[in-house]
Design a protein around this motif. Structure first.
Motif, PDB file in Angstrom:
ATOM      1  N   ALA A  10     -74.212 -20.856  -9.804  1.00 27.48           N
ATOM      2  CA  ALA A  10     -73.078 -20.664  -8.906  1.00 27.48           C
ATOM      3  C   ALA A  10     -71.825 -21.344  -9.437  1.00 27.48           C
ATOM      4  N   ALA A  49     -68.607 -19.063 -10.085  1.00 26.01           N
ATOM      5  CA  ALA A  49     -67.493 -19.291  -9.174  1.00 26.01           C
ATOM      6  C   ALA A  49     -66.206 -19.661  -9.902  1.00 26.01           C
ATOM      7  N   ARG A 109     -71.445 -14.865  -2.702  1.00 28.84           N
ATOM      8  CA  ARG A 109     -72.216 -15.092  -1.487  1.00 28.84           C
ATOM      9  C   ARG A 109     -73.700 -15.199  -1.819  1.00 28.84           C
ATOM     10  N   ASP A 118     -65.235 -14.417  -4.646  1.00 33.14           N
ATOM     11  CA  ASP A 118     -66.091 -14.071  -3.507  1.00 33.14           C
ATOM     12  C   ASP A 118     -67.546 -14.010  -3.954  1.00 33.14           C
ATOM     13  N   LEU A 125     -71.828 -22.065  -0.266  1.00 37.95           N
ATOM     14  CA  LEU A 125     -71.374 -20.679  -0.380  1.00 37.95           C
ATOM     15  C   LEU A 125     -71.628 -19.935   0.929  1.00 37.95           C
TER      16      LEU A 125
END
Length: 392
Positions: free
Chosen positions: A282, A286, A293, A291, A315
């Protein structure tokens, strides 16, 4: 269709109009139209053929001919083309004919080729583009990516599935189409310029009513970021939805793919070690993708539910993905992920698309449906595909 014919191939849904008597400028504009895969109509002034001015998707007006268009009906898509940056009169001419843009050659050639190709392809709204990433190995990202594509196609969406993970074994295999005719990634490895969206779509294998760009069974091929950019841009111009299966390691090509996504789904099994591994994935994703999720792959145990996992990762939650009874048996029988419309996997994907496509935007921040229900709820009696049986 060979890969070289894909470069700059247009859909020929409209003929641009060129208005000029300057032979040198005309030669340049014809060359740029050829590069964009468009065959233009040429006129020295207001075209005599009825409807040419009004119906052309794009009008390229040479600064030598602008005075001949005074009084013409105002319309969008008119570009005034000049050569002399110091010629201030060109701006007054642009106002006189209602031009959208003023551009100068050769500086604006690349930009103009893209505009001509867009017009020739009849480009409208770009595809909603969703990427799927595994929080750890075997998380089920490839399974979810395939299911999302299969579900979208079944709902009537123009759908393209792009395999961005060269070490994943090939999504065409997961879809039961490894022998299907069509181009694979190695054919696009040298793509640098514009790839025609229609030509790309026609060149790829069609499986389960969707188009798939996957890998062949040959040696590993490095896809430069420029090639990833060209291919994904072409896929998005066709509209509908594009699903991208991404590797956990963010190299240059993966970073380019992440930059073109509207949303990303990080698939995380409901295990503490998987959450720890997903943290690293992540953090890398990121940095490029705004965005991102979490999709929690159940079943969830006591003290580690979907909302807690999302909180630990920092998240938003896209939802919990329940286990799919009999998934491995279905895959071995040639049925693609998500083929059972009543199964938890297809129901999760249908709920996702219903939200994502409702307003042309992303999933609601809470990962909940319109009535507040969790997305993709279903049975948790059996493990998804059996222990260790998830493809990802």
């Amino acid at each position: 269709m060979t890969s070289d014919r894909l470069l700059a191939a247009g859909g020929q849904q409209g003929r641009p109009l060129i208005v000029t008597e300057d032979e040198g400028l005309l030669d340049d504009l014809l060359r740029l139209c050829a590069a964009a895969g468009a065959e233009p109509e040429v006129s020295p002034g207001m075209p005599a053929r009825k409807g040419s001015w009004e119906g052309a998707p794009l009008v390229l007006v040479g600064d030598d001919a602008a005075h001949r268009l005074r009084g013409a009906a105002r319309r969008t898509g008119v570009l005034l083309v000049g050569r002399d940056l110091d010629d201030h009169a060109v701006w007054r001419q642009a106002v006189d004919i209602g031009a959208d843009h003023v551009l100068f050659l050769p500086d604006a050639e690349s930009w103009l080729v893209d505009r001509i190709a867009d017009a020739a392809e009849g480009v409208g709204r770009q595809a909603l583009t969703v990427g799927v990433i595994g929080g750890r190995g075997g998380a089920g990202a490839s399974t979810l990516a395939c299911a999302l594509a299969v579900t979208a196609a079944r709902a009537g969406q123009r759908t393209m599935l792009i395999d961005g993970d060269p070490l994943g074994g090939g999504l065409d295999v997961l879809l039961g189409g490894e022998g299907a005719d069509g181009l694979r990634w190695p054919a696009f490895a040298q793509s640098r310029g514009r790839v025609g969206g229609g030509a790309l779509e026609e060149s790829l294998p069609e499986l389960h009513s969707l188009r798939v760009l996957s890998w062949d069974r040959g040696d590993s091929v490095v896809i430069p970021p420029e090639a990833m950019r060209s291919v994904l841009s072409a896929a998005r111009r066709r509209g509908g939805v594009v699903v991208v299966d991404l590797p956990r390691r963010v190299d240059d090509a993966a970073a380019e793919a992440l930059a073109q996504l509207d949303a990303g789904l990080l698939v995380v099994p409901a295990e503490l070690r998987a959450v720890a591994a997903a943290h690293r994935v992540a953090a890398s994703a990121a940095m490029v993708l705004r965005d991102l999720r979490v999709v929690v792959r159940g079943p969830c145990g006591a003290g580690l539910d979907d909302e807690e996992i999302a909180r630990l990762l920092g998240l938003p939650l896209a939802g919990e993905l329940p286990p799919e009874p009999g998934l491995m048996g279905a895959l071995e029988g040639g049925a693609p992920p998500g083929s059972s419309a009543r199964g938890p996997l297809a129901r999760f994907c249908s709920a996702f698309w219903e939200q994502a496509l409702a307003g042309g935007g992303g999933v609601s921040p809470s990962g909940r449906g319109p009535s507040g229900e969790a997305m993709g709820t279903g049975s948790t009696d059996d493990a998804w595909g059996g222990k260790g049986g998830v493809t990802g």
